[in-house]
Design a protein around this motif. Structure first.
Motif, PDB file in Angstrom:
ATOM      1  N   THR A   1     -11.533   9.245   9.812  1.00 19.74           N
ATOM      2  CA  THR A   1     -10.266   9.022   9.124  1.00 19.74           C
ATOM      3  C   THR A   1     -10.292   9.654   7.739  1.00 19.74           C
TER       4      THR A   1
ATOM      5  N   GLY B   1       0.391   8.368   6.779  1.00 23.08           N
ATOM      6  CA  GLY B   1       0.308   7.338   7.808  1.00 23.08           C
ATOM      7  C   GLY B   1       0.329   7.927   9.207  1.00 23.08           C
TER       8      GLY B   1
ATOM      9  N   GLU C   1      -4.552  -4.270   5.084  1.00 21.26           N
ATOM     10  CA  GLU C   1      -3.466  -3.384   4.652  1.00 21.26           C
ATOM     11  C   GLU C   1      -3.452  -2.101   5.472  1.00 21.26           C
ATOM     12  N   LEU C   2      -4.630  -1.538   5.694  1.00 21.22           N
ATOM     13  CA  LEU C   2      -4.712  -0.310   6.485  1.00 21.22           C
ATOM     14  C   LEU C   2      -4.242  -0.543   7.916  1.00 21.22           C
TER      15      LEU C   2
ATOM     16  N   ALA D   1      -7.492  -0.240  -0.833  1.00 19.54           N
ATOM     17  CA  ALA D   1      -6.763  -1.007   0.179  1.00 19.54           C
ATOM     18  C   ALA D   1      -7.729  -1.829   1.023  1.00 19.54           C
TER      19      ALA D   1
ATOM     20  N   ILE E   1      -4.206   2.213  10.658  1.00 23.08           N
ATOM     21  CA  ILE E   1      -5.294   3.023  10.116  1.00 23.08           C
ATOM     22  C   ILE E   1      -6.586   2.215  10.105  1.00 23.08           C
TER      23      ILE E   1
ATOM     24  N   MET F   1       0.819  -1.207   0.000  1.00 22.91           N
ATOM     25  CA  MET F   1       0.000   0.000   0.000  1.00 22.91           C
ATOM     26  C   MET F   1       0.854   1.258   0.000  1.00 22.91           C
TER      27      MET F   1
ATOM     28  N   ASP G   1     -10.567   2.509   8.623  1.00 27.85           N
ATOM     29  CA  ASP G   1     -11.388   3.265   7.668  1.00 27.85           C
ATOM     30  C   ASP G   1     -12.690   3.699   8.334  1.00 27.85           C
TER      31      ASP G   1
ATOM     32  N   PHE H   1      -8.504   4.640   0.394  1.00 27.78           N
ATOM     33  CA  PHE H   1      -9.145   3.616   1.213  1.00 27.78           C
ATOM     34  C   PHE H   1      -9.793   2.536   0.344  1.00 27.78           C
TER      35      PHE H   1
END
Length: 202
Positions: free
Chosen positions: A153, A192, A141-142, A137, A147, A81, A149, A134
């Motif tokens: 965010t 990030g 992955e986030l 991904a 992170i 990502m 979603d 978003f």
């Protein structure tokens, strides 16, 4: 030698491309149907046929520019990502560097508040660009970057995009002190950091 006859859609696309070129060295308010007709070598009536009027033409030109930026920054096919984001930002920097006057003109008109429809095109473009981070991904992955979603965010991602835009335009004016590669790397890492803090505070 016979000239190639363009279809109505091809002619319209040609005129939009010309409009994007014309805002490279003039404010949006100076982009007129008369100017376009003169530059394109066509009648004003033909332009009204395609676009209806100056405002409609202006918005169509800006949507074309926004679409070009969206296409230029499409995520690459890569499993990481962070690398996808870095390449998208690299392409963003390249696009703005290649169209500095047009991009500044677009941003100035949108943020100046005198063109609410222009602002709407600008906001739609920004939302599409940040939402794609978003949408391209997975949750897994986030999570690697801390992170999650959420609506909050995505809100902060749009704020990050504002920062990136401001930094980019200021860097174009004075690139001393940071190379293009360093600029792209800092932009990538900053997202990030911003979004991880949002997740921690939720």
């Amino acid at each position: 030698m016979s000239r190639t006859r363009l279809s109505p859609e091809q002619r319209r696309e040609q005129l939009l491309d010309l409009g994007v070129q014309l805002i490279a060295d003039r404010p949006l308010d100076e982009l007129s149907i008369d100017l376009l007709a003169e530059q394109a070598g066509v009648s004003r009536g033909l332009l009204y046929h395609y676009f209806g009027g100056k405002q409609e033409f202006l918005l169509a030109v800006l949507r074309r520019m926004a679409d070009d930026l969206y296409a230029a920054t499409a995520p690459v096919d890569h499993p990481d990502m962070a690398e996808r984001l870095r390449v998208s930002l690299q392409n963003y920097v390249g696009f703005v560097r290649d169209h500095p006057a047009s991009y500044r003109s677009f941003v100035a008109a949108a943020l100046g508040g005198s063109h609410p429809d222009v602002r709407a095109v600008y906001e739609e473009a920004r939302s599409a660009l940040t939402d794609r981070i978003f949408d391209s991904a997975s949750a897994e992955e986030l999570a690697v970057f801390g992170i999650v979603d959420t609506a909050a965010t995505r809100l902060f991602a749009r704020g990050w995009a504002s920062m990136v835009e401001d930094v980019m335009l200021r860097w174009l004016e004075d690139p001393r002190g940071i190379t293009e590669e360093e600029l792209i790397g800092s932009m990538t890492l900053s997202l990030g950091g911003v979004l991880a803090v949002v997740a921690l505070s939720s």
